[in-house]
Design a protein around this motif. Structure first.
Motif, PDB file in Angstrom:
ATOM      1  N   MET A 180       0.848  -1.190   0.000  1.00  0.00           N
ATOM      2  CA  MET A 180       0.000   0.000   0.000  1.00  0.00           C
ATOM      3  C   MET A 180       0.885   1.243   0.000  1.00  0.00           C
ATOM      4  SD  MET A 180       0.223   1.818   3.117  1.00  0.00           S
ATOM      5  CE  MET A 180      -1.376   2.549   3.386  1.00  0.00           C
ATOM      6  N   PHE A 181       0.282   2.357  -0.400  1.00  0.00           N
ATOM      7  CA  PHE A 181       0.950   3.628  -0.188  1.00  0.00           C
ATOM      8  C   PHE A 181      -0.098   4.670   0.161  1.00  0.00           C
ATOM      9  CE2 PHE A 181      -0.536   4.748  -4.342  1.00  0.00           C
ATOM     10  CZ  PHE A 181      -0.567   6.131  -4.363  1.00  0.00           C
ATOM     11  N   GLN A 182       0.350   5.711   0.825  1.00  0.00           N
ATOM     12  CA  GLN A 182      -0.559   6.778   1.256  1.00  0.00           C
ATOM     13  C   GLN A 182       0.164   8.111   1.168  1.00  0.00           C
ATOM     14  OE1 GLN A 182      -1.307   7.929   5.560  1.00  0.00           O
ATOM     15  NE2 GLN A 182      -3.123   6.680   5.183  1.00  0.00           N
ATOM     16  N   ASP A 183      -0.472   9.086   0.520  1.00  0.00           N
ATOM     17  CA  ASP A 183       0.003  10.464   0.525  1.00  0.00           C
ATOM     18  C   ASP A 183      -0.894  11.247   1.467  1.00  0.00           C
ATOM     19  OD1 ASP A 183       1.996  10.055  -1.387  1.00  0.00           O
ATOM     20  OD2 ASP A 183       0.648  10.495  -3.055  1.00  0.00           O
ATOM     21  N   SER A 184      -0.326  11.798   2.530  1.00  0.00           N
ATOM     22  CA  SER A 184      -1.134  12.525   3.497  1.00  0.00           C
ATOM     23  C   SER A 184      -0.461  13.824   3.892  1.00  0.00           C
ATOM     24  CB  SER A 184      -1.401  11.671   4.745  1.00  0.00           C
ATOM     25  OG  SER A 184      -0.197  11.440   5.459  1.00  0.00           O
ATOM     26  N   SER A 185      -1.290  14.773   4.323  1.00  0.00           N
ATOM     27  CA  SER A 185      -0.820  16.097   4.720  1.00  0.00           C
ATOM     28  C   SER A 185      -1.258  16.391   6.148  1.00  0.00           C
ATOM     29  CB  SER A 185      -1.403  17.157   3.778  1.00  0.00           C
ATOM     30  OG  SER A 185      -1.243  18.462   4.302  1.00  0.00           O
ATOM     31  N   THR A 186      -0.442  17.139   6.851  1.00  0.00           N
ATOM     32  CA  THR A 186      -0.909  17.712   8.104  1.00  0.00           C
ATOM     33  C   THR A 186      -1.947  18.795   7.791  1.00  0.00           C
ATOM     34  OG1 THR A 186       0.891  19.322   8.044  1.00  0.00           O
ATOM     35  CG2 THR A 186       1.255  17.308   9.328  1.00  0.00           C
ATOM     36  N   VAL A 187      -2.774  19.121   8.772  1.00  0.00           N
ATOM     37  CA  VAL A 187      -3.760  20.187   8.624  1.00  0.00           C
ATOM     38  C   VAL A 187      -3.680  21.084   9.850  1.00  0.00           C
ATOM     39  CG1 VAL A 187      -5.348  18.961   7.094  1.00  0.00           C
ATOM     40  CG2 VAL A 187      -5.551  18.665   9.560  1.00  0.00           C
ATOM     41  N   PRO A 188      -4.057  22.369   9.708  1.00  0.00           N
ATOM     42  CA  PRO A 188      -3.906  23.308  10.820  1.00  0.00           C
ATOM     43  C   PRO A 188      -4.666  22.911  12.079  1.00  0.00           C
ATOM     44  CG  PRO A 188      -4.297  24.485   8.765  1.00  0.00           C
ATOM     45  CD  PRO A 188      -4.506  23.030   8.471  1.00  0.00           C
ATOM     46  N   THR A 189      -5.768  22.199  11.920  1.00  0.00           N
ATOM     47  CA  THR A 189      -6.571  21.802  13.078  1.00  0.00           C
ATOM     48  C   THR A 189      -6.007  20.579  13.794  1.00  0.00           C
ATOM     49  OG1 THR A 189      -7.999  20.553  11.572  1.00  0.00           O
ATOM     50  CG2 THR A 189      -8.695  22.788  12.165  1.00  0.00           C
ATOM     51  N   GLY A 190      -4.950  19.985  13.249  1.00  0.00           N
ATOM     52  CA  GLY A 190      -4.336  18.807  13.844  1.00  0.00           C
ATOM     53  C   GLY A 190      -4.672  17.549  13.075  1.00  0.00           C
ATOM     54  N   GLY A 191      -3.832  16.526  13.202  1.00  0.00           N
ATOM     55  CA  GLY A 191      -4.046  15.272  12.492  1.00  0.00           C
ATOM     56  C   GLY A 191      -3.605  15.360  11.047  1.00  0.00           C
ATOM     57  N   ARG A 192      -4.062  14.394  10.249  1.00  0.00           N
ATOM     58  CA  ARG A 192      -3.659  14.298   8.855  1.00  0.00           C
ATOM     59  C   ARG A 192      -4.859  13.957   7.983  1.00  0.00           C
ATOM     60  NH1 ARG A 192       1.977  13.892   9.027  1.00  0.00           N
ATOM     61  NH2 ARG A 192       1.994  13.756   6.754  1.00  0.00           N
ATOM     62  N   VAL A 193      -4.797  14.376   6.723  1.00  0.00           N
ATOM     63  CA  VAL A 193      -5.780  13.952   5.728  1.00  0.00           C
ATOM     64  C   VAL A 193      -5.028  13.341   4.558  1.00  0.00           C
ATOM     65  CG1 VAL A 193      -7.533  15.646   6.367  1.00  0.00           C
ATOM     66  CG2 VAL A 193      -5.833  16.234   4.615  1.00  0.00           C
ATOM     67  N   ALA A 194      -5.594  12.292   3.971  1.00  0.00           N
ATOM     68  CA  ALA A 194      -4.982  11.630   2.818  1.00  0.00           C
ATOM     69  C   ALA A 194      -5.653  12.109   1.544  1.00  0.00           C
ATOM     70  CB  ALA A 194      -5.108  10.122   2.937  1.00  0.00           C
ATOM     71  N   VAL A 195      -4.853  12.279   0.499  1.00  0.00           N
ATOM     72  CA  VAL A 195      -5.375  12.611  -0.820  1.00  0.00           C
ATOM     73  C   VAL A 195      -5.220  11.430  -1.769  1.00  0.00           C
ATOM     74  CG1 VAL A 195      -3.205  13.660  -1.604  1.00  0.00           C
ATOM     75  CG2 VAL A 195      -5.374  14.349  -2.675  1.00  0.00           C
ATOM     76  N   HIS A 196      -4.261  10.536  -1.479  1.00  0.00           N
ATOM     77  CA  HIS A 196      -4.090   9.291  -2.235  1.00  0.00           C
ATOM     78  C   HIS A 196      -3.876   8.147  -1.248  1.00  0.00           C
ATOM     79  CE1 HIS A 196      -2.097  12.292  -5.106  1.00  0.00           C
ATOM     80  NE2 HIS A 196      -3.214  11.950  -5.705  1.00  0.00           N
ATOM     81  N   GLU A 197      -4.534   7.051  -1.497  1.00  0.00           N
ATOM     82  CA  GLU A 197      -4.219   5.817  -0.781  1.00  0.00           C
ATOM     83  C   GLU A 197      -4.687   4.652  -1.638  1.00  0.00           C
ATOM     84  OE1 GLU A 197      -4.930   5.501   3.490  1.00  0.00           O
ATOM     85  OE2 GLU A 197      -5.608   3.437   3.192  1.00  0.00           O
ATOM     86  N   TYR A 198      -3.769   3.765  -1.942  1.00  0.00           N
ATOM     87  CA  TYR A 198      -4.043   2.558  -2.722  1.00  0.00           C
ATOM     88  C   TYR A 198      -3.519   1.347  -1.963  1.00  0.00           C
ATOM     89  CZ  TYR A 198      -5.776   3.450  -7.497  1.00  0.00           C
ATOM     90  OH  TYR A 198      -6.544   3.715  -8.599  1.00  0.00           O
ATOM     91  N   ARG A 199      -4.227   0.232  -2.104  1.00  0.00           N
ATOM     92  CA  ARG A 199      -3.697  -1.046  -1.654  1.00  0.00           C
ATOM     93  C   ARG A 199      -3.604  -1.961  -2.865  1.00  0.00           C
ATOM     94  NH1 ARG A 199      -6.356  -5.554   2.458  1.00  0.00           N
ATOM     95  NH2 ARG A 199      -4.541  -6.952   2.522  1.00  0.00           N
ATOM     96  N   LEU A 200      -2.476  -2.640  -3.006  1.00  0.00           N
ATOM     97  CA  LEU A 200      -2.265  -3.610  -4.081  1.00  0.00           C
ATOM     98  C   LEU A 200      -2.044  -4.983  -3.472  1.00  0.00           C
ATOM     99  CD1 LEU A 200       0.230  -2.037  -6.673  1.00  0.00           C
ATOM    100  CD2 LEU A 200      -2.191  -2.509  -7.012  1.00  0.00           C
ATOM    101  N   THR A 201      -2.760  -5.978  -3.968  1.00  0.00           N
ATOM    102  CA  THR A 201      -2.467  -7.369  -3.614  1.00  0.00           C
ATOM    103  C   THR A 201      -2.172  -8.110  -4.912  1.00  0.00           C
ATOM    104  OG1 THR A 201      -4.840  -7.882  -3.652  1.00  0.00           O
ATOM    105  CG2 THR A 201      -3.853  -7.378  -1.510  1.00  0.00           C
ATOM    106  N   ALA A 202      -1.216  -9.029  -4.842  1.00  0.00           N
ATOM    107  CA  ALA A 202      -0.784  -9.716  -6.063  1.00  0.00           C
ATOM    108  C   ALA A 202      -0.149 -11.049  -5.702  1.00  0.00           C
ATOM    109  CB  ALA A 202       0.209  -8.854  -6.840  1.00  0.00           C
TER     110      ALA A 202
END
Length: 288
Positions: A180-202
């Motif tokens: 899997m991979f995840q692109d996430s950002s911090t936010v001013p209110t605290g915590g993180r939000v993700a804009v990309h997240e994929y899981r690959l199984t093979a």
């Protein structure tokens, strides 16, 4: 490597790199690696998403052949520099952000990926991006109370972007891959939000290394059209894992692929190195 007998995990290889990249041009201005590799400085002046991967293939051919963690990190500069600006969009006032975007030269995004296919709701009439990203709050890594699932991650509260990537491999009758991979950002209110997240199984053939099955699960993506790229991953079937870096770029260009899903599939070229480590450990344990 986590031994099957329940013993303590063993770190087989660890690399780190630090790069300074111009935010406007995505040009690498400074870079270093640890342990040190003299050739890494040859990447200075190359541009992420432009010629950086060609420069990387030439300067770090030995790292690619050895399947080192460093090569995967350096290859990720192209994608990581592309999404880095998303963090800025989370911290700046929306109206001010749109003013800044409108002052830039228009970049026609039509056709560069599945999400920006002609007619996509992600596109403005002039072909530029709407910047209306869908995001999801995400929990900090590691998840599930498993301290061994990730290396130590720095807790960052100021404006920052993170690309986290995991590739887990098990060898039995077939090679089983869960990544899997995840692109996430911090936010001013605290915590993180993700804009990309994929899981690959093979799965892959343990003798030839050819890809037998692959499934892409789009967890978080910015536009409604983006998940459509996951329908095409079957075109990679039959490809030797070691050749995925080049085959994916050929078969999943333009609207056939997604920049970030393509990166996730290309990263599976590292799997043979992990398989080799598992087999070597199995042979050691089988000795009298």
């Amino acid at each position: 490597m986590t031994p099957s007998n329940g013993g303590d995990p063993v770190v087989l290889r660890e690399d780190t790199m630090r790069a300074g990249i111009n935010s406007a041009t995505r040009t690498i201005e400074q870079i270093e690696a640890h342990p040190t590799r003299p050739n890494v400085t040859k990447l200075i002046g190359s541009r992420g998403g432009g010629n950086s991967r060609a420069a990387l293939a030439e300067a770090m051919a030995d790292e690619a052949a050895a399947g080192t963690p460093l090569y995967l990190l350096l290859d990720d500069i192209a994608g990581a520099s592309l999404i880095a600006g998303f963090a800025y969009s989370r911290w700046i006032d929306r109206d001010l952000l749109m003013q800044e975007i409108s002052a830039r030269p228009v970049r026609d995004m039509t056709g560069i990926c599945t999400g920006f296919q002609p007619g996509s709701g992600a596109l403005m009439p002039d072909g530029s991006s709407k910047w209306t990203h869908q995001v999801q709050p995400v929990q900090p890594l590691p998840l599930g109370g498993d301290p061994l699932s990730w290396h130590a991650l720095e807790e960052i509260t100021e404006m920052a972007m993170r690309r986290a990537r995991r590739i887990d491999v098990h060898v039995g009758d077939v090679i089983t891959i869960d990544s899997m991979f995840q692109d996430s950002s911090t936010v001013p209110t605290g915590g993180r939000v993700a804009v990309h997240e994929y899981r690959l199984t093979a799965t892959a053939d343990p003798d030839t290394g050819e890809l037998l099955t692959i499934d892409a699960d789009p967890r978080v993506l910015p536009y409604d059209e983006c998940p459509l790229a996951s329908r095409n991953v079957g075109k990679a079937l039959g490809t030797p894992l070691s050749e995925l870096r080049t085959v994916v770029l050929d078969k999943f260009s333009g609207t056939e692929g997604c920049t970030h899903l393509n990166d996730a599939m290309r990263a599976l070229a590292e799997v043979p190195v992990l398989v080799r480590a598992l087999r070597e450990d199995e042979h050691r344990r089988a000795r009298p």
